[in-house]
Design an enzyme around this catalytic site. Structure first.
Site, PDB file in Angstrom:
ATOM      1  N   GLU A 141     -30.335 -41.684 -80.221  1.00 56.13           N
ATOM      2  CA  GLU A 141     -30.696 -40.533 -81.065  1.00 56.13           C
ATOM      3  C   GLU A 141     -30.749 -39.278 -80.216  1.00 56.13           C
ATOM      4  O   GLU A 141     -31.259 -39.291 -79.095  1.00 56.13           O
ATOM      5  CB  GLU A 141     -32.055 -40.775 -81.723  1.00 56.13           C
ATOM      6  CG  GLU A 141     -31.965 -41.737 -82.897  1.00 56.13           C
ATOM      7  CD  GLU A 141     -33.307 -41.910 -83.612  1.00 56.13           C
ATOM      8  OE1 GLU A 141     -34.315 -41.348 -83.151  1.00 56.13           O
ATOM      9  OE2 GLU A 141     -33.326 -42.616 -84.636  1.00 56.13           O
TER      10      GLU A 141
ATOM     11  N   ARG B 184     -12.792 -45.326 -88.441  1.00 53.96           N
ATOM     12  CA  ARG B 184     -13.544 -44.733 -89.546  1.00 53.96           C
ATOM     13  C   ARG B 184     -14.652 -43.864 -88.959  1.00 53.96           C
ATOM     14  O   ARG B 184     -15.360 -44.279 -88.041  1.00 53.96           O
ATOM     15  CB  ARG B 184     -14.181 -45.801 -90.432  1.00 53.96           C
ATOM     16  CG  ARG B 184     -13.193 -46.786 -91.011  1.00 53.96           C
ATOM     17  CD  ARG B 184     -13.725 -47.424 -92.266  1.00 53.96           C
ATOM     18  NE  ARG B 184     -13.489 -46.545 -93.387  1.00 53.96           N
ATOM     19  CZ  ARG B 184     -12.311 -46.403 -93.994  1.00 53.96           C
ATOM     20  NH1 ARG B 184     -11.263 -47.067 -93.609  1.00 53.96           N
ATOM     21  NH2 ARG B 184     -12.190 -45.569 -95.008  1.00 53.96           N
TER      22      ARG B 184
END
Ligand SMILES: *Cc1c(COP(=O)(O)O)cnc(C)c1O
Length: 417
Positions: free
Chosen positions: A54, A233
């Protein structure tokens, strides 16, 4: 821990093998899809998937992110160079999340967005009423001109003047013509709107210099990485430096938690591939193939929306030839013959989105396999014969065999066989 997939889960291996055969043996004409390279897929299945990271390079909320920083920085630098932009965020998990983050960064709920309506070629996230964009924001929609079936910039200017949007989205999922980004910039400036270019479909064409470049004109650009760009993707957001903080904060912690570093690594690989000279050749061939396919379909008696294509896709209006055949039925008949397309509304369609009067065809995948203009003639003829003989199972079976033979001449993923 060290067993192979085949030992642990033969069911998944079997299903995957079946789809490999389908992907090898079919003419895949869905313009939003592509075959990613072996290198891209290797990166995507790497151990980088194991790490939480993160935050952004140099400012993570987790320890042990040194190499995550290296991967993400590489992806960012390559994307900046490839598209000539000041700032890139490579973390959005998909194109929809990228658009959501841009709206979250630049707008307040209730603000007005001017976007292309879904039934005229826009994306769900451009303001469709079934999507968050249509629920959270006030949507003013544009479409194409009824006569030309092209976007009419005078009409866009009028709509912008009338609705005074805070953000204008230029981009589409089913529009076969170029976007004139300079003209869109002028309109955005005239009404004080941000300009978002959503280039999900055409990012590869832009990187390959066969479509006008939005970078000099748009405040923000979003794209998926898995369509013409031929990566894994995923998605990314590119913007001017002045919006960098807003955009980054909207992605994390605004909308997402940990980034998918394995797919970011694969995005970095795809950007490297896209900066090689042969990528330009590939993109140019996609467009040449689309023109050849369009030309032959027209010769065979079909009407294409706007009369043809400038990019990688075309919309076929079935009503011009077969009044009773819907897009949905046509796509199913074509699948019987090993030709994979998707049903799509045509502008001012009289049928519902689940049935439609059109099909959408694109050349990125068959071009990746190495097909050229000569093969496009065969592809168009297979489509024509299938639709002409759609009630005759034996003829569809014969075409299916011919499709397989053609595909066999242009193998993909030979290393998997
Ligand atoms: C494909 C597409 C998207 C969304 O991509 P997902 O990854 O499917 O969420 C957004 N905008 C446009 C124009 C697209 O074509």
């Amino acid at each position: 821990m060290n067993k192979l997939l085949g030992e642990v889960d033969p069911q998944i291996v079997e299903i995957t093998a079946k789809d490999l055969t389908r992907q090898q043996d079919s003419l895949m004409l869905i313009p939003s899809e592509n075959y990613a390279s072996r290198a891209v897929m290797e990166a995507q299945s790497s151990i980088l998937a194991n790490k939480y990271a993160e935050g952004y390079p140099g400012e993570r909320y987790y320890n042990g992110c040194q190499f995550m920083d290296d991967v993400e920085s590489l992806a960012i630098e390559r994307a900046k160079a490839l598209f000539g932009v000041e700032h890139v965020n490579v973390q959005p998990h998909a194109g929809s999340q990228a658009n959501m983050a841009v709206y979250h960064a630049m707008l307040e709920p209730g603000d007005t967005i001017l976007g292309m309506s879904l039934d005229q070629g826009g994306h769900l996230t451009h303001g469709a009423n079934v999507n968050f964009s249509g629920n959270l924001y006030n949507i003013a929609a544009y479409g194409v001109n009824a006569d030309t079936e092209r976007i009419d910039m005078e009409e866009i200017a009028r709509l912008a003047e009338q609705h005074r949007p805070k953000l204008i989205v230029v981009g589409a999922t089913a529009y076969p013509r170029h976007f004139d980004f300079a003209a869109w910039r002028q309109i955005a400036d005239a009404v004080g709107a941000y300009l978002l270019a959503d280039i999900a479909h055409i990012a590869g064409l832009i990187a390959g210099d066969v479509h006008p470049d939005p970078a000099p004109y748009a405040d923000v650009i979003t794209t998926t990485t898995h369509k013409t760009l031929r990566g894994p993707r995923g998605a990314m957001i590119m913007c001017r430096a002045e919006y960098a903080d807003k955009i980054d904060r909207a992605v994390f912690p605004g909308l997402q938690g940990g980034p998918f570093l394995h797919t970011i690594a694969a995005r970095a690989v795809a950007f490297k591939e896209a900066s090689e000279p042969d990528f330009k050749t590939y993109q140019a061939q996609i467009v040449k193939n689309a023109k050849a396919l369009a030309e032959r379909l027209i010769e065979n008696g079909f009407r294409l929306v706007s009369g043809g294509t400038d990019n990688h896709l075309m919309l076929m209006d079935l009503t011009s030839k077969y009044e009773k055949l819907s897009g949905r039925q046509a796509a199913d008949h074509l699948e019987d013959a090993g030709i994979i397309v998707n049903k799509n509304t045509i502008p001012f369609d009289k049928r519902k989105p689940r049935t439609t009067s059109g099909i959408r065809l694109g050349t990125p995948m068959i071009t990746t396999r190495g097909m050229k203009e000569d093969e496009m003639v065969s592809v168009a003829d297979f489509i024509t014969e299938t639709l002409e003989n759609r009630q005759k199972a034996s003829i569809k079976r014969q075409i299916r065999e011919k499709v397989k033979e053609l595909c066999a001449q242009f193998p993909i993923y030979e290393y998997l066989e």
